[in-house]
Design an enzyme around this catalytic site. Structure first.
Site: not given
Length: 845
Positions: A436, A438
Site C-alpha cells: 500500500c 510502505e
C-alpha cells in the site's frame, strides 16, 4: 523523443484485457496437489531443501499456457486471473468456505466439484503441519483473547505466505540466474566445515541452486511451447512473434537480458515465480524506471525499437500484472476487497547520489497505467523539490483519468524516516514503496510490512470499559470511566492499555515470524535479497540486510475526535458527565432501545458548528435535555438514554467540539498525541530476525471490518460504522476543503510512522478540469509535502457515479477506484467498502 501522450493504445491491449476479464476467476488445485506430493517424498530432508524440491516440482510440472496475442509470457494458473492454493500456510478456512466462494458479495471465485475434491484430499496431509497452526501454538492465551475481541489481527502472514517485498530485479537482469547459481555454488565450495552453521548454510545454498534452476527450466518450457505454437500459427505476424518469444525464453532469465523486451520478459518470470513459491501479496516491482531504464535507453533512445513498440510491450506487462491473484477468506475480503495484489511500482524521486532520477521511462510507465486503466500495478510517484513539473503534471493527468492512481510520496519525509531506522543515506535515497504505502530499500529488506492491523479505537473503547469487552476481561482494569477526575487520567489509562495490547501484538507477530522461518523458508525469494547468499540464510531467518516488522494503527481520526470531544464537553465545558456519556455509548445513542417512533438523523456531512443557526438550535435542545434534574435537584449521574436524548448527545459530540481535518491545532494536536502513543510503544520492540518493529498508520480497507467490532464512540460514530481510513479525517467532518484537511494530516508525526501513512482525498472530476486543474493538484501535493506530509492519493470520481455504479454494476465493469493503499474495480468490492468510498468527503478547489 515523442510525447507519451501522443502514443495511442494498440489494439492488442484491449484484446488482452478482454481475455483476462471475460469471467470470474477460478480456484485451481494444481499447485496444492504438486506440493503435497513433493512433501510426501521428502519427509526426512531439511525443510529448506523440501521447499526447493517442491518449488522445482511445481515449476517442472504445472500446466503452462500462452494466452492469445501475448508478447510477455508466463502463467501462474491455467485460467485467467485464477488462484492457486497454498495449503502449507493454512487451509481449513478454505474447505469450510468452498460453497460460499461463488456467493460472496465481493471477490467471487468459481470452484468446480473436482477441484474441491482434489483440495480436500491434499488438505488431509497438512493437518497440524501449517505455519498458522504452529504460530498459534507460540501465542500467549491473552494474545488470542485480544485478537478474538478485535483489538488487532495478524491475518496477513498468519494465514498466507510472506510477501511485501521488492527483490533485486536488477541483479537478475544483469547476471541472470546462471550468475546467481554460480554465486551460491562458490559460497558452498568456500564453506568452512568447522563453522557451526556450515551444515545449515550448505542446505540453503543447495536450495538456491535447485530453485534457480527450476525457474530456468520453467522459462525453457515456454520457449518450447512458443515454438510449437509457431508451427501451427495461421498468421505470419503471430508466427514471428512466437518465434521471438521462444528466443527470449531460451535466453532469459538464465542469462543477462540484452534488450528491453528480454528485460521485461525476465522481470515477469521473476514476478511469477515469486508468487508461485509463496502466495504473499505486495510483491512489488519497486523502482522499475531505474533498473529497467538502461534497456529502454539501449533500444529506444538508440533507435532499435520505436517508442510505440516499447510502449506496447510495457502495456502488455501492465496487463500481465493483473493476472496475479489469490483467494482470501470471506472475512478478509472485507478488509482487502477487490482482488488486490498490491504490486507497487514507483517512478521518479532521486538517485543514491542525490540527483533527480526522472527519465523517459518514468513517463512511459505513467502512460501504461493511463492506457490500460487497470488496478495493477499500483503505480506511485516519488516527489522531492527537484521533481520536474512535467512529471508531476503527467501524474496529475493520470489521476484525472479516475483510477485513484498514482499515489504520491514525499522524499523529504521518507528518506530521513528510513535513516532514523538505521538505513544508510544512499540506501534511503533508493527507497521504493511496496504494498500500500510502505517504504523499503528494494533488494535489501525483509520488512514484514502490513504485519498487523491494530485497532486504536478498540483500545480506547476498552479503556472506557475498564478493560472489559461484552462482559469478558480482555485488557487491564485501569478504572471505571466515571472514576476519571480529569482528562489526563483518561489519557494515562489509554496509554497503559496501549502498552499492554502492543506487547500482545508483538507476541502475535513474532510467533508468526518464527513459524514461517521453521516451516516455510523461501530459498528462491532469498537468492534475490542482499545479504542472504553472503550469510547463508533465508530472509525468514534474518538473511536480509535490513529487517523490520511493521504493524499499522487504524482509526487515528476517530480517537483524536473522541478524546477531543471528551476533553471539551466533559472536562472543560462540563456540558456532559462521564456517566451520561457512557450510558449514551452503551445504548448506541439510544438506538438499542425500543422506541415508538423513529427520530430523523441529522445529516453529518452538512451539519456543523460552521452553521450557527443549526448549531445554536442543537445546543439549546441538548442543554435542555441534559440539564434535567432528579428529585433531589442534582444532575443525574445515570440516565437511561432514549432515542431522542441519544441522538442529541451524538450531535453534541459531533458539533460541540473541534474535529480533525479542519486545520485546528487544538484537535490536531490531540490526534497527533493519540498516534504517537501507539507509534512510540511499537518501536520499542525487536523481532526474531535481528531487526526492530516500526509503526505505520494505514488500514488497507480494514477500517470497515474493524469498525464492525467497535461500539459507539465519543466522536459521534455509531456502533459498527467504519473507522476513519488511514490518517484521513472522519468522512464528512473535514468541512473546510482539501487544504485544511491536508494541513491537519501534516501535523501528525509522519517521520516516526516509517512503515507508512495513508491519506485519501476524493475530488469531483470538475476540480481537475483543464490545465488549471492539473496545476492546482500539483501545487496541492507540493504544499502538503512542504509541510512534511508523507503520502496522498486521489479518487477523481463523482459521488453520483459511484451511487449509480452500485445500483447498476453492469454499466460500470471497468470503473477503477482507490480503495485505500490500492485500487480495484468498484463493482467487485463488498458493499460495505463501496459505501465507505461513497461516504468520503468530495473535495473541490
Amino acid at each position: 523523443m515523442m510525447n507519451n501522450a501522443e502514443i495511442k493504445v494498440s489494439s492488442r491491449i484491449q484484446g488482452l484485457i478482454d481475455e483476462l476479464y471475460k469471467d470470474h476467476p477460478q480456484i485451481e488445485s494444481e499447485r496444492a496437489c504438486l506440493i503435497t506430493a513433493s512433501y510426501k517424498q521428502t519427509e526426512n530432508q531439511p525443510m529448506v531443501i523440501r521447499r526447493a524440491r517442491a518449488f522445482e516440482k511445481i515449476m517442472n510440472e504445472m500446466n503452462i499456457v500462452i494466452r492469445p496475442n501475448e508478447l510477455i509470457v508466463g502463467n501462474l494458473t491455467t485460467t485467467p486471473r485464477g488462484a492457486q492454493i497454498f495449503p502449507e500456510f493454512s487451509n481449513k478456512w478454505l474447505e469450510d468456505e468452498f460453497d460460499k466462494l461463488e456467493k460472496r458479495s465481493g471477490d467471487i471465485f468459481k470452484i468446480s466439484s473436482d477441484t474441491k475434491q482434489k483440495l480436500s484430499e491434499a488438505f488431509r496431509y497438512w493437518d497440524g503441519k501449517t505455519t498458522q497452526e504452529l504460530a498459534t501454538e507460540y501465542m500467549y492465551p491473552e494474545t488470542i483473547t485480544a485478537m478474538d475481541a478485535g483489538v488487532f489481527t495478524v491475518g496477513n502472514y498468519y494465514f498466507n505466505g510472506v510477501g511485501h517485498i521488492s527483490v533485486d530485479y536488477r541483479k537478475v537482469l544483469q547476471k541472470g540466474f546462471k550468475g546467481i547459481i554460480e554465486e551460491a555454488a562458490q559460497q558452498l565450495i568456500a564453506l568452512d566445515k568447522g563453522d557451526p552453521q556450515a551444515v545449515k548454510k550448505s542446505h540453503f545454498y543447495e536450495a538456491v541452486i535447485i530453485s534457480a534452476n527450476a525457474v530456468i527450466t520453467y522459462a525453457k518450457r515456454f520457449a518450447a511451447l512458443a515454438r510449437s505454437q509457431a508451427q501451427i500459427a495461421t498468421s505470419t505476424k503471430r508466427k514471428e512473434e512466437l518465434l521471438q518469444i521462444a528466443k527470449h525464453c531460451e535466453h532469459v532469465p538464465e542469462q543477462p537480458a540484452r534488450t528491453f523486451h528480454e528485460a521485461l520478459q525476465s522481470f515477469w518470470f521473476v514476478q511469477a515465480a515469486i508468487q508461485i513459491e509463496s502466495n504473499g501479496h505486495s510483491v512489488s516491482p519497486g523502482r522499475f524506471d531505474q533498473y529497467m531504464y538502461p534497456y529502454y535507453e539501449k533500444c529506444v533512445i538508440n533507435g532499435s525499437l520505436t517508442e510505440e513498440d516499447a510502449q506496447e510491450l510495457l502495456d502488455c506487462l501492465w496487463v500481465k500484472l493483473n493476472d496475479v491473484n489469490k483467494v482470501r477468506d470471506e472475512a478478509s475480503t472485507k478488509g482487502f476487497g477487490g482482488y488486490p495484489m498490491f504490486q507497487n511500482l514507483i517512478v521518479g524521486g532521486q538517485c543514491k547520489d542525490g540527483r533527480d532520477a526522472t527519465n523517459p521511462l518514468s513517463y512511459a510507465c505513467l502512460t501504461a497505467s493511463e492506457h490500460t486503466k487497470l488496478p495493477q500495478p499500483s503505480i506511485s510517484i516519488r516527489v522531492w523539490n527537484k521533481t520536474p513539473e512535467s512529471l508531476l503534471e503527467k501524474a496529475a493527468m493520470v489521476s484525472r483519468v479516475g483510477l485513484g492512481m498514482p499515489a504520491y510520496y514525499s522524499d523529504e519525509v521518507i528518506v530521513p524516516a528510513l535513516e532514523n531506522r538505521g538505513v544508510s543515506m544512499a540506501d534511503a535515497r533508493d527507497y521504493c514503496i511496496i504494498g500500500c504505502v510502505e517504504p523499503q530499500v528494494g533488494g535489501k529488506t525483509e520488512g514484514w510490512h502490513d504485519a498487523a492491523f491494530f485497532n486504536m479505537v478498540k483500545v480506547l473503547e476498552l479503556t472506557m470499559n475498564n478493560g472489559f469487552n461484552n462482559g469478558i476481561k480482555v485488557g487491564l482494569q485501569t478504572g471505571e470511566l466515571t472514576s476519571f477526575e480529569n482528562y489526563q487520567s483518561l489519557e494515562d489509562a489509554y496509554r497503559i492499555q496501549m502498552e499492554y495490547f502492543v506487547k500482545l501484538l508483538v507476541n502475535a507477530d513474532n510467533s508468526v515470524d518464527v513459524a514461517h522461518s521453521e516451516r516455510a523458508p523461501l530459498p528462491f525469494l532469498s537468492c534475490m535479497v542482499d545479504d542472504c547468499i553472503a550469510q547463508g540464510k533465508t530472509v525468514q531467518e534474518g538473511g536480509a540486510h535490513y529487517n523490520f516488522t511493521g504493524p499499522q494503527g487504524v482509526g487515528v481520526a476517530n480517537v483524536g475526535d473522541a478524546l477531543m470531544a471528551i476533553r471539551t464537553l466533559v472536562f472543560e465545558q462540563k456540558k456532559l458527565t462521564l456517566a451520561q456519556l457512557k450510558t449514551a455509548l452503551d445504548s448506541n445513542f439510544g438506538t438499542s432501545m425500543t422506541t415508538s417512533q423513529s427520530i430523523p438523523a441529522f445529516n453529518n456531512t452538512n451539519i456543523g458548528m460552521s452553521d450557527p443557526a443549526v448549531a445554536q438550535l442543537v445546543e439549546a435542545v441538548i442543554k435542555e435535555v441534559l440539564s434535567r434534574t432528579d428529585q433531589k435537584g442534582s444532575a443525574p449521574t445515570q440516565v437511561q438514554t432514549s432515542a431522542n436524548e441519544g441522538e442529541y448527545i451524538r450531535q453534541m459530540l459531533i458539533n460541540g467540539a473541534p474535529k480533525f481535518g479542519n486545520d485546528l491545532d487544538e484537535v490536531d494536536d490531540v490526534a497527533r498525541e493519540a498516534a504517537l502513543i501507539y507509534c512510540k510503544e511499537v518501536q520499542r520492540y525487536a523481532n526474531p530476525r535481528g531487526g526492530r518493529f516500526q509503526p505505520g498508520l494505514y488500514p488497507v480497507s480494514a477500517n470497515v471490518p474493524m469498525g464492525q467490532v467497535c461500539g459507539a464512540t465519543a466522536d459521534g460514530r455509531r456502533a459498527g460504522e467504519p473507522l476513519a481510513e488511514g490518517v484521513s479525517p472522519v468522512s464528512g467532518r473535514d468541512q473546510h476543503g482539501p487544504t485544511a484537511a491536508m494541513n491537519s494530516v501534516a501535523k501528525l508525526d509522519h517521520h516516526i510512522a516509517s512503515n507508512g501513512t495513508l491519506l485519501n482525498q476524493k475530488f469531483h472530476p470538475s476540480a481537475l478540469a483543464g490545465q488549471e486543474g492539473l496545476s492546482n493538484l500539483s501545487a496541492l501535493v507540493r504544499s502538503f509535502f512542504d509541510q512534511k506530509g508523507m503520502h496522498v492519493q486521489f479518487n477523481v470520481v463523482s459521488r453520483d457515479m459511484l451511487v449509480d455504479a452500485q445500483r447498476n454494476p453492469e454499466k460500470y465493469k471497468n470503473l477503477v477506484v482507490r480503495v485505500a493503499g490500492y485500487s480495484a474495480h468498484f463493482v467487485s468490492l463488498d458493499k460495505a467498502i463501496q459505501e465507505d468510498i461513497i461516504s468520503r468527503t468530495e473535495q473541490h478547489f
